[in-house]
Design an enzyme around this catalytic site. Sequence first.
Site, mmCIF file in Angstrom:
data_model
loop_
_atom_site.group_PDB
_atom_site.id
_atom_site.type_symbol
_atom_site.label_atom_id
_atom_site.label_comp_id
_atom_site.label_asym_id
_atom_site.label_seq_id
_atom_site.Cartn_x
_atom_site.Cartn_y
_atom_site.Cartn_z
ATOM 1 N N ASP A 6 0.896 -0.943 -0.226
ATOM 2 C CA ASP A 6 -0.326 -0.111 0.070
ATOM 3 C C ASP A 6 0.929 1.414 0.233
ATOM 4 O O ASP A 6 0.131 2.438 0.920
ATOM 5 C CB ASP A 6 -0.846 -0.160 1.113
ATOM 6 C CG ASP A 6 -2.391 -0.659 0.866
ATOM 7 O OD1 ASP A 6 -2.404 -0.672 -0.307
ATOM 8 O OD2 ASP A 6 -2.753 -1.196 1.683
ATOM 9 N N HIS B 110 -5.084 -5.451 -5.896
ATOM 10 C CA HIS B 110 -6.349 -4.977 -6.286
ATOM 11 C C HIS B 110 -7.476 -5.761 -7.270
ATOM 12 O O HIS B 110 -8.324 -5.738 -7.224
ATOM 13 C CB HIS B 110 -6.872 -3.573 -5.393
ATOM 14 C CG HIS B 110 -6.984 -3.091 -4.117
ATOM 15 N ND1 HIS B 110 -7.522 -3.857 -3.453
ATOM 16 C CD2 HIS B 110 -5.983 -2.195 -3.786
ATOM 17 C CE1 HIS B 110 -6.963 -3.036 -1.737
ATOM 18 N NE2 HIS B 110 -5.960 -1.977 -2.460
ATOM 19 N N ASP C 175 -3.801 -8.872 2.402
ATOM 20 C CA ASP C 175 -3.936 -7.930 2.862
ATOM 21 C C ASP C 175 -5.842 -8.151 3.471
ATOM 22 O O ASP C 175 -6.031 -7.381 4.316
ATOM 23 C CB ASP C 175 -3.931 -7.009 1.504
ATOM 24 C CG ASP C 175 -4.980 -5.494 1.440
ATOM 25 O OD1 ASP C 175 -4.391 -5.126 3.093
ATOM 26 O OD2 ASP C 175 -4.954 -5.096 0.936
ATOM 27 N N HIS D 255 -3.982 4.364 -5.772
ATOM 28 C CA HIS D 255 -3.182 3.881 -4.613
ATOM 29 C C HIS D 255 -2.556 2.989 -5.747
ATOM 30 O O HIS D 255 -0.598 3.030 -5.695
ATOM 31 C CB HIS D 255 -3.625 3.690 -3.845
ATOM 32 C CG HIS D 255 -3.715 2.328 -3.331
ATOM 33 N ND1 HIS D 255 -5.259 1.684 -3.387
ATOM 34 C CD2 HIS D 255 -3.043 1.448 -2.848
ATOM 35 C CE1 HIS D 255 -5.186 0.618 -3.196
ATOM 36 N NE2 HIS D 255 -4.536 0.630 -2.661
ATOM 37 N N LYS E 226 -0.488 4.919 -1.360
ATOM 38 C CA LYS E 226 -1.755 4.588 -0.169
ATOM 39 C C LYS E 226 -0.627 6.710 0.124
ATOM 40 O O LYS E 226 -1.392 7.363 0.299
ATOM 41 C CB LYS E 226 -1.884 5.038 0.678
ATOM 42 C CG LYS E 226 -2.973 3.851 0.657
ATOM 43 C CD LYS E 226 -3.706 2.691 1.594
ATOM 44 C CE LYS E 226 -4.757 2.226 1.329
ATOM 45 N NZ LYS E 226 -4.881 1.460 2.654
HETATM 46 P P1 C2E Z 1 -7.930 -1.392 3.649
HETATM 47 O O1 C2E Z 1 -7.884 -0.586 4.710
HETATM 48 O O2 C2E Z 1 -6.060 -2.073 3.803
HETATM 49 O O3 C2E Z 1 -8.557 -3.146 3.272
HETATM 50 C C1 C2E Z 1 -7.862 -3.560 1.947
HETATM 51 C C2 C2E Z 1 -8.637 -4.549 1.289
HETATM 52 O O4 C2E Z 1 -9.914 -5.313 2.239
HETATM 53 C C3 C2E Z 1 -10.225 -3.486 0.589
HETATM 54 O O5 C2E Z 1 -10.050 -3.164 -0.905
HETATM 55 C C4 C2E Z 1 -11.324 -4.718 1.154
HETATM 56 O O6 C2E Z 1 -11.347 -5.930 -0.262
HETATM 57 C C5 C2E Z 1 -11.336 -5.611 1.911
HETATM 58 N N1 C2E Z 1 -12.296 -4.930 3.225
HETATM 59 C C6 C2E Z 1 -11.660 -4.188 4.279
HETATM 60 N N2 C2E Z 1 -12.648 -3.480 4.333
HETATM 61 C C7 C2E Z 1 -13.694 -4.286 3.976
HETATM 62 C C8 C2E Z 1 -15.354 -4.498 4.875
HETATM 63 O O7 C2E Z 1 -15.586 -3.575 5.702
HETATM 64 N N3 C2E Z 1 -16.327 -5.053 4.014
HETATM 65 C C9 C2E Z 1 -15.593 -5.732 3.457
HETATM 66 N N4 C2E Z 1 -16.343 -6.790 2.364
HETATM 67 N N5 C2E Z 1 -14.130 -5.699 2.146
HETATM 68 C C10 C2E Z 1 -13.643 -5.053 2.603
HETATM 69 P P2 C2E Z 1 -10.729 -1.543 -0.834
HETATM 70 O O8 C2E Z 1 -12.618 -2.255 -0.744
HETATM 71 O O9 C2E Z 1 -10.042 -2.054 -2.596
HETATM 72 O O10 C2E Z 1 -10.356 -0.215 -0.440
HETATM 73 C C11 C2E Z 1 -8.599 0.006 -0.699
HETATM 74 C C12 C2E Z 1 -8.483 1.020 0.469
HETATM 75 O O11 C2E Z 1 -9.140 1.781 0.249
HETATM 76 C C13 C2E Z 1 -8.869 0.248 1.719
HETATM 77 O O12 C2E Z 1 -7.810 -0.216 2.227
HETATM 78 C C14 C2E Z 1 -8.887 1.902 2.776
HETATM 79 O O13 C2E Z 1 -7.387 2.505 2.986
HETATM 80 C C15 C2E Z 1 -9.183 2.384 1.597
HETATM 81 N N6 C2E Z 1 -11.582 2.502 1.647
HETATM 82 C C16 C2E Z 1 -11.784 1.634 1.131
HETATM 83 N N7 C2E Z 1 -13.114 2.133 1.731
HETATM 84 C C17 C2E Z 1 -13.848 2.728 2.506
HETATM 85 C C18 C2E Z 1 -14.422 3.452 2.957
HETATM 86 O O14 C2E Z 1 -15.414 2.728 3.275
HETATM 87 N N8 C2E Z 1 -14.252 4.538 3.955
HETATM 88 C C19 C2E Z 1 -12.908 4.719 3.954
HETATM 89 N N9 C2E Z 1 -12.715 5.541 4.333
HETATM 90 N N10 C2E Z 1 -11.825 3.665 2.965
HETATM 91 C C20 C2E Z 1 -11.903 3.067 2.664
HETATM 92 FE FE FE Z 2 -3.970 -1.679 -1.634
HETATM 93 FE FE FE Z 3 -3.763 -3.318 2.580
#
Ligand code: C2E
Ligand code: FE
Ligand code: FE
Length: 404
Positions: free
Chosen positions: A251, A306, A348, A279, A254
Amino acid sequence: MKNEYLPYDDLQRILTTIDELNIYKDVDSILDKLLFEARRISGADAGSIYLIEDRHLIFSYIQNDTLFGDNSGQAEQYSDFRIPIDPDSIVGNTALGGETILIDDAYGIPDSSSCNFNSSFDKKSGYKTGSIFSLPLKTIDGRLVGVMQLINAKDSAGKVIPFTEFSRMLVPLFANNATLAIEKGLMNRELILRMMRMTELRDPKETGPHVQRVGAYSAEIYHRLAVKRGIPTHEIKHYKDLIRLASMLHDIGKVGIEDMILKKPGPLSAREFDIMKFHPVHGAKLFANPASELDKMSRDISLYHHERWDGTGYPGRIEDIDASPPVTGKPWKGKEIPLSARITALADVYDALCSKRVYKEPWPEIKVLDQIRKDSGRHFDPEIVEAFFEIQDVIRAIKDLYEE
Ligand code: C2E
Ligand code: FE
Ligand code: FE
Ligand code: SIN
Ligand code: SIN
Ligand code: SIN
């Protein structure tokens, strides 16, 4: 391991090993190699390494032919214990005095001796410790980095014997050369942790453990999958060394995302998520050295972590990575996605679901595992999901070691 006299070839091999220690970049790979070769020289059945941190000896690596054989014992590598630097234990005493300690029979130490053998490992594992060779790992200028303990030298018939004069001379020589590689490996990991802390300023405390866990999960999932595929050991070790560090950096991109989005406590809007989706591209641009294998793998992991097995991930095909903003196209799918990135994707998401984030609470373990099982063949490569479920003991040990 058998104890044999050392002909010219073996001396040659020691020199080569010192050289090879320097090809590894991560401290775990270096400790693995050091312990393996020190045991080979001395004929030791088992051994462990402790590194100094916060004025304690931190358990850092173990090998035991009798208990683990060649390809298991992975969970034990992530055991979480530390020993004070004091005279109460053999390793503590070694660190305190900075001198080698040799014991011919652990259970025959007279009560009057200042050294105590701690039999708790034997009691727990059913192992029988006999001879012990405990030596300080020092840098050339005399600084103590840790302690290596070799256990149960064996003769060619497999009988436990005292460590020979020969290994008492050779092992320290060899070990002191290796400390340089250990320090380099520690520095590489520290450097990566610092880089990652810079990207997630929102909570530096949470970044370190998250990054170390993703690195360790990826390394161990790969290890399991590679053993099942019958990949040769030297190749496994090389790839495992690279993937641990490279996936810690997944990451890093980011750093290019503004705080308003990165630190947003609630769900992202569609526009914000579109920005977030770059990112992987921001990260990939940082790894531009085509001659470095570590750069190449880091780039793959950053760019593809991703993407999804079923072809519904992002960012997809990119014509010109340096265009601003880059134009993204059809997602990659299946084995078009590099193996290192497919593994990191699972590590991840597993870690993200198990952890608290600014935007979400941790999920219960059972729900996380259900989600991953459901996403096998959709988000994730089924072969990787299978390997992941086969090493749940290792996954749990990693989680316990690097807890928040
Ligand atoms: P991250 O926090 O490192 O999350 C990595 C991946 O874990 C996410 O990729 C998703 O595939 C999975 N993941 C994390 N939390 C959840 C969840 O609550 N439910 C499900 N089903 N999967 C989850 P993704 O979605 O492509 O997101 C990439 C990055 O974008 C995340 O990295 C985070 O930094 C940001 N992000 C995603 N959704 C949100 C959000 O709702 N709010 C904020 N502030 N950031 C978000
Ligand atoms: Fe990522
Ligand atoms: Fe991550
Ligand atoms: C490097 O990564 O800087 C050296 C090349 C390699 O990865 O083997
Ligand atoms: C695979 O993708 O499963 C093997 C080839 C690679 O190392 O990416
Ligand atoms: C997501 O859509 O953000 C994650 C869903 C999944 O991991 O399957």
